[in-house]
Design an enzyme around this catalytic site. Structure first.
Site, PDB file in Angstrom:
ATOM      1  N   THR A 164      44.106  41.814  35.793  1.00  0.00           N
ATOM      2  CA  THR A 164      43.264  41.423  37.048  1.00  0.00           C
ATOM      3  C   THR A 164      43.822  40.223  37.568  1.00  0.00           C
ATOM      4  OG1 THR A 164      41.020  41.461  37.630  1.00  0.00           O
ATOM      5  CG2 THR A 164      41.730  39.989  35.614  1.00  0.00           C
ATOM      6  N   GLY A 203      30.985  40.261  45.915  1.00  0.00           N
ATOM      7  CA  GLY A 203      29.783  40.933  45.951  1.00  0.00           C
ATOM      8  C   GLY A 203      29.583  42.106  44.852  1.00  0.00           C
ATOM      9  N   TYR A 247      41.599  33.545  24.679  1.00  0.00           N
ATOM     10  CA  TYR A 247      40.997  35.022  24.378  1.00  0.00           C
ATOM     11  C   TYR A 247      42.399  35.672  24.055  1.00  0.00           C
ATOM     12  CZ  TYR A 247      36.182  33.440  25.518  1.00  0.00           C
ATOM     13  OH  TYR A 247      35.101  32.693  25.592  1.00  0.00           O
ATOM     14  N   LYS A 293      28.261  35.557  27.189  1.00  0.00           N
ATOM     15  CA  LYS A 293      29.666  35.326  26.575  1.00  0.00           C
ATOM     16  C   LYS A 293      30.508  35.017  27.857  1.00  0.00           C
ATOM     17  CE  LYS A 293      29.155  38.340  22.579  1.00  0.00           C
ATOM     18  NZ  LYS A 293      29.823  39.604  22.069  1.00  0.00           N
ATOM     19  N   SER A 319      39.666  33.672  39.612  1.00  0.00           N
ATOM     20  CA  SER A 319      39.926  32.325  39.700  1.00  0.00           C
ATOM     21  C   SER A 319      39.439  31.688  38.194  1.00  0.00           C
ATOM     22  CB  SER A 319      38.844  31.687  40.701  1.00  0.00           C
ATOM     23  OG  SER A 319      37.634  31.910  40.456  1.00  0.00           O
ATOM     24  N   ASP A 332      31.587  34.691  54.461  1.00  0.00           N
ATOM     25  CA  ASP A 332      32.039  35.838  55.119  1.00  0.00           C
ATOM     26  C   ASP A 332      31.155  37.432  54.935  1.00  0.00           C
ATOM     27  OD1 ASP A 332      33.455  37.848  52.681  1.00  0.00           O
ATOM     28  OD2 ASP A 332      33.067  35.530  52.410  1.00  0.00           O
ATOM     29  N   LYS A 389      30.375  37.506  34.335  1.00  0.00           N
ATOM     30  CA  LYS A 389      31.416  38.388  34.488  1.00  0.00           C
ATOM     31  C   LYS A 389      31.668  39.349  33.191  1.00  0.00           C
ATOM     32  CE  LYS A 389      33.044  37.366  38.797  1.00  0.00           C
ATOM     33  NZ  LYS A 389      33.506  38.353  39.663  1.00  0.00           N
TER      34      LYS A 389
END
Length: 379
Positions: free
Chosen positions: A103, A215, A143, A73, A106, A244, A78
């Site tokens: 939140t 992460g 959404y 979805k 990107s 990084d 995410k």
């Protein structure tokens, strides 16, 4: 966001509990195979003209499978973390849905939280960089979320997010640095383990390659594999310091800020504190590897041409490690031996515009096309 002190412990059992909680809201995404890509990964490369020139080419044996979260979805993994975070927040005493959630993202977490909020009648405020992909912005608005634009760095995004929280009272649902997000993302690892046993007729995975931005997904997958014997490795782009997590992992000090315009736009964020604890301090991730922009493009092209599915550049980073990172390939050769390893690659999402793809492949040039063709035929 739910108080971290009240969150479940960061364990494999908690990932299993998260999966039970969000199963009604997510797709069981497929685990695909591609004989051609496994063959290419298992073929020694011509290293002339690469940064590995002068080394003896590695001769690993790899059977690759691909966890296709591009079919999840909102088109990305995410959704798992967002739905888990919202479900946990709903259980918190005194939570008022009318104040909303907020939140910064990107694109993929933006869409995920917007959908999870809509499904629960909660207002969503989403802070997005102005350079975010247009399809991701359009989907987030579609959404029902209110989109507020910011600069592209994590510092700029967090500043605008704080302003929205002060103005509206909305509760923060961070994109990666929270236990509830980590546990939700880790559910893809549980699914992949069971699906791999079906693909390999009872045999399980030897390892998982997972892209790493903040992460949350990498650390969640690592939790899902804890105690199973399955090794987990992190994958990053190396452009402009986007590696990084790798640099922090091998120096012993977390890198707290990143400013990069890698084409893998979902991986432009620094490694979060909670993921760092799992990845580095608990050593549930066995190593970090990185690849160049050109290698990401070549892996992306191979997926389009050979698997016939649409993924975004961030997704291709895990495959690029298997195909082009000679340090990783040498490790598989030495430790996997003649039998080789069964390795799962996480395809994190598929949210990319046709215009962006045209620009991306239009910049590849004849040299990269020849390199990609050479890899495809195993020269």
């Amino acid at each position: 966001m739910a108080d971290p002190a009240t969150c479940p412990p960061l364990t494999r059992a908690s990932v299993q509990a998260a999966h039970d909680l969000i199963k009604p809201y997510i797709h069981l995404t497929p685990l695909l195979t591609c004989t051609t890509l496994s063959r290419i990964a298992s073929t020694p490369r011509d290293l002339k003209g690469t940064r590995w020139e002068g080394r003896v080419p590695a001769r690993p044996r790899m059977d690759l499978v691909f966890k296709c979260e591009n079919f999840q979805k909102v088109g990305a993994f995410k959704a798992r973390g967002a739905f888990h975070a919202v479900e946990r927040l709903k259980q918190e005493p005194g939570f008022d849905p009318s104040t909303g959630v907020v939140t910064h993202s990107s694109g993929n977490h933006a869409q995920a939280l917007a959908l999870a909020a809509r499904e629960n009648g909660i207002k969503a405020y989403i802070v997005m960089p102005e350079i975010s992909a247009k399809p991701k912005i359009a989907a987030t608005k579609g959404y029902g979320a209110e989109v507020i634009f910011s600069g592209s760095t994590s510092v700029e995004r967090e500043k605008v997010t704080k302003e929205v929280m002060e103005r509206t009272g909305a509760r923060l649902v961070p994109p990666y640095d929270h236990p509830d997000i980590i546990l939700g993302q880790g559910t893809l690892g549980l699914e992949m383990q069971g699906q791999a046993r079906e693909v390999f007729k009872g045999e399980g995975l030897d390892g998982v390659l997972a892209p790493c931005g903040g992460g949350g997904m990498l650390s969640g997958v690592a939790l899902s594999c804890e105690g199973t014997g399955i090794r987990v490795w992190g994958c990053e782009p190396e452009k402009d310091g986007a590696d990084d997590a790798k640099r922090g992992y091998y120096s012993g000090k977390r890198v707290e800020s990143v400013s990069t315009l890698t084409i893998a736009d979902g991986l432009r964020t620094p490694l979060g504190l909670y993921p760092w604890g799992i990845i580095y301090e608990r050593r549930l991730v066995g190593g970090m590897y990185s690849v160049s922009e050109e290698e990401i493009k070549m892996a992306l092209r191979l997926v389009y041409e050979r698997m016939k599915i649409v993924i975004e550049p961030s997704s291709a980073v895990s495959l690029a490690i298997a195909l082009y990172n000679e340090d990783f390939r040498k490790m598989v050769e030495e430790e996997g031996g003649e039998k080789g390893w069964k390795i799962g690659c996480v395809f994190t999402g598929g949210n990319v515009s046709l215009e962006a793809l045209g620009e991306l492949f239009g910049t590849m040039g004849e040299g990269l096309e020849e390199a990609a063709a050479k890899d495809q035929i195993g020269e």
